[in-house]
Scaffold this motif. Sequence first.
Motif, mmCIF file in Angstrom:
data_model
loop_
_atom_site.group_PDB
_atom_site.id
_atom_site.type_symbol
_atom_site.label_atom_id
_atom_site.label_comp_id
_atom_site.label_asym_id
_atom_site.label_seq_id
_atom_site.Cartn_x
_atom_site.Cartn_y
_atom_site.Cartn_z
ATOM 1 N N TYR A 1 -7.459 6.545 -0.441
ATOM 2 C CA TYR A 1 -8.806 6.022 -0.662
ATOM 3 C C TYR A 1 -8.684 4.889 -1.677
ATOM 4 O O TYR A 1 -7.763 4.872 -2.505
ATOM 5 C CB TYR A 1 -9.774 7.120 -1.138
ATOM 6 C CG TYR A 1 -9.685 7.464 -2.601
ATOM 7 C CD1 TYR A 1 -8.604 8.180 -3.108
ATOM 8 C CD2 TYR A 1 -10.680 7.055 -3.494
ATOM 9 C CE1 TYR A 1 -8.525 8.492 -4.461
ATOM 10 C CE2 TYR A 1 -10.606 7.372 -4.848
ATOM 11 C CZ TYR A 1 -9.523 8.081 -5.327
ATOM 12 O OH TYR A 1 -9.432 8.380 -6.656
ATOM 13 N N SER A 2 -9.595 3.937 -1.596
ATOM 14 C CA SER A 2 -9.576 2.766 -2.490
ATOM 15 C C SER A 2 -10.956 2.529 -3.047
ATOM 16 O O SER A 2 -11.911 2.396 -2.273
ATOM 17 C CB SER A 2 -9.212 1.484 -1.723
ATOM 18 O OG SER A 2 -7.993 1.595 -1.089
ATOM 19 N N TYR B 1 -5.554 0.636 -4.908
ATOM 20 C CA TYR B 1 -6.574 -0.407 -5.021
ATOM 21 C C TYR B 1 -5.896 -1.707 -5.424
ATOM 22 O O TYR B 1 -5.467 -1.867 -6.554
ATOM 23 C CB TYR B 1 -7.652 -0.021 -6.041
ATOM 24 C CG TYR B 1 -8.883 -0.911 -5.977
ATOM 25 C CD1 TYR B 1 -9.811 -0.762 -4.950
ATOM 26 C CD2 TYR B 1 -9.112 -1.904 -6.923
ATOM 27 C CE1 TYR B 1 -10.931 -1.576 -4.875
ATOM 28 C CE2 TYR B 1 -10.236 -2.722 -6.850
ATOM 29 C CZ TYR B 1 -11.147 -2.546 -5.819
ATOM 30 O OH TYR B 1 -12.260 -3.350 -5.739
ATOM 31 N N LEU C 1 -9.522 -7.106 -0.769
ATOM 32 C CA LEU C 1 -10.016 -6.252 0.306
ATOM 33 C C LEU C 1 -9.135 -6.352 1.541
ATOM 34 O O LEU C 1 -8.846 -5.360 2.211
ATOM 35 C CB LEU C 1 -11.466 -6.650 0.613
ATOM 36 C CG LEU C 1 -12.149 -6.021 1.815
ATOM 37 C CD1 LEU C 1 -12.061 -4.517 1.822
ATOM 38 C CD2 LEU C 1 -13.607 -6.455 1.855
ATOM 39 N N ASP D 1 -6.178 -4.067 1.049
ATOM 40 C CA ASP D 1 -6.552 -2.656 1.113
ATOM 41 C C ASP D 1 -6.911 -2.265 2.549
ATOM 42 O O ASP D 1 -6.533 -1.204 3.038
ATOM 43 C CB ASP D 1 -7.727 -2.373 0.165
ATOM 44 C CG ASP D 1 -7.286 -2.305 -1.294
ATOM 45 O OD1 ASP D 1 -6.299 -1.621 -1.587
ATOM 46 O OD2 ASP D 1 -7.934 -2.949 -2.150
ATOM 47 N N ASP E 1 -5.052 0.472 5.168
ATOM 48 C CA ASP E 1 -5.825 1.564 5.770
ATOM 49 C C ASP E 1 -5.748 1.519 7.297
ATOM 50 O O ASP E 1 -5.680 2.559 7.948
ATOM 51 C CB ASP E 1 -7.293 1.488 5.321
ATOM 52 C CG ASP E 1 -7.444 1.771 3.822
ATOM 53 O OD1 ASP E 1 -6.487 2.280 3.214
ATOM 54 O OD2 ASP E 1 -8.521 1.471 3.274
ATOM 55 N N PHE F 1 -11.862 2.649 2.370
ATOM 56 C CA PHE F 1 -12.144 1.715 1.282
ATOM 57 C C PHE F 1 -13.621 1.821 0.919
ATOM 58 O O PHE F 1 -14.482 1.827 1.796
ATOM 59 C CB PHE F 1 -11.812 0.292 1.736
ATOM 60 C CG PHE F 1 -12.204 -0.764 0.741
ATOM 61 C CD1 PHE F 1 -11.297 -1.219 -0.203
ATOM 62 C CD2 PHE F 1 -13.485 -1.323 0.763
ATOM 63 C CE1 PHE F 1 -11.662 -2.189 -1.135
ATOM 64 C CE2 PHE F 1 -13.853 -2.294 -0.163
ATOM 65 C CZ PHE F 1 -12.939 -2.722 -1.106
ATOM 66 N N TYR G 1 -16.646 0.067 -1.554
ATOM 67 C CA TYR G 1 -17.198 -0.830 -2.577
ATOM 68 C C TYR G 1 -18.697 -0.550 -2.630
ATOM 69 O O TYR G 1 -19.498 -1.166 -1.929
ATOM 70 C CB TYR G 1 -16.905 -2.309 -2.325
ATOM 71 C CG TYR G 1 -16.941 -3.072 -3.649
ATOM 72 C CD1 TYR G 1 -18.110 -3.156 -4.395
ATOM 73 C CD2 TYR G 1 -15.802 -3.644 -4.181
ATOM 74 C CE1 TYR G 1 -18.150 -3.789 -5.625
ATOM 75 C CE2 TYR G 1 -15.820 -4.285 -5.417
ATOM 76 C CZ TYR G 1 -17.000 -4.345 -6.129
ATOM 77 O OH TYR G 1 -17.029 -4.969 -7.357
#
Length: 319
Positions: free
Chosen positions: A201-202, A230, A234, A237, A241, A248, A250
């Motif tokens: 997970y990020s 992280y 983006l 990341d 994934d 991810f 945000y």
Amino acid sequence: MVLSVDGIATPVQGIDDPALGRVVAAIVAASRDVATHVRAGALLEMPDTDGAQNVHGEVVHALDILGTERFVEAFDDSDAVAGLVCEELEEPKFFDPTETAGSYLCVLDPIDGTSNADIAITIGSIFGVFPTPAGVPLEGEQPFLRPGTDLVAAGYVLYGSNTVLVLATEGLVQEFTLDAAGGEFHLTRENIQIPDDCPYYSVNQGYADRWDPAVRRAVDVAREGRSLRYVGSLVSDFHRDLIRGGVFLYPADASSPNGKIRVLYEAGVFAFIVAQAGGAASTGSGPVIDLVPSAVHERTPLFVGNANAVEAIDLALRG
Ligand code: AHM
Ligand code: MG
């Protein structure tokens, strides 16, 4: 029909319209040039930024300027792009309509992860391609205010330990890798599907104090049994994934009520790509891919990646 695209060694599945092939060829040409500058780092002369800030109030990096210039030139030369929304340009840009009839509208983040640009950490370019809408005058923001479901192609270029171009078209996500010596991209992953496993997970955990209780719950759910990764780009990341499995986040927070990620040239693009690869993208209130922005630089909270993980996050957000 499958087209050969200039700058990509293999004929490209999913690209049947020559004009769309020219759009992709323009992305290849511009990104190859950006890749050369990223690789050379401080050794190549870069544009002077003079401390400028962009429309979002962020400090402009020399690569933002160079990337914008290269993509604008390449789109202009392609005669296949009628208009462009770019993160670094306040207003949409339109190209000569006498040369671009029946062509496409592009959305672009020329350099994603700008804060990583001069410290040799992976950055990328993000793009989306819409058909030019019929009956809408090509002026102002209106032609671009449409959902990710309207995209015909979308993708990104990742300037990492090697340079990869990921291209999504209806039902198909392909990866091409740049042979720096030959200057051409080669097909390296044929039909990417996001793995069922979701080991990562990020999220920017540093903002935890600004999250409301629902977001805290969602991050707790995302964290369960997973390792944190992280990058702060983006595009990096997301690529991890997509290939290895992950999710991810945000979210919105007290300082950024709509989060940071832009609907048109970031969230919507990733929503389109992940949908073709069997994943999901949510704003926390609905699918990102259905979101119609009311302004070209609008932001949205974003939860993207493994479909089960995104669903669990959505549930946690709803309480
Ligand atoms: P940018 O396009 O100006 O570089 O901003 C987008 C980037 C994303 O790549 C990344 O996920 C995010 O900003 C990181 O933001 P933060 O430093 O707030 O975690
Ligand atoms: Mg950027």
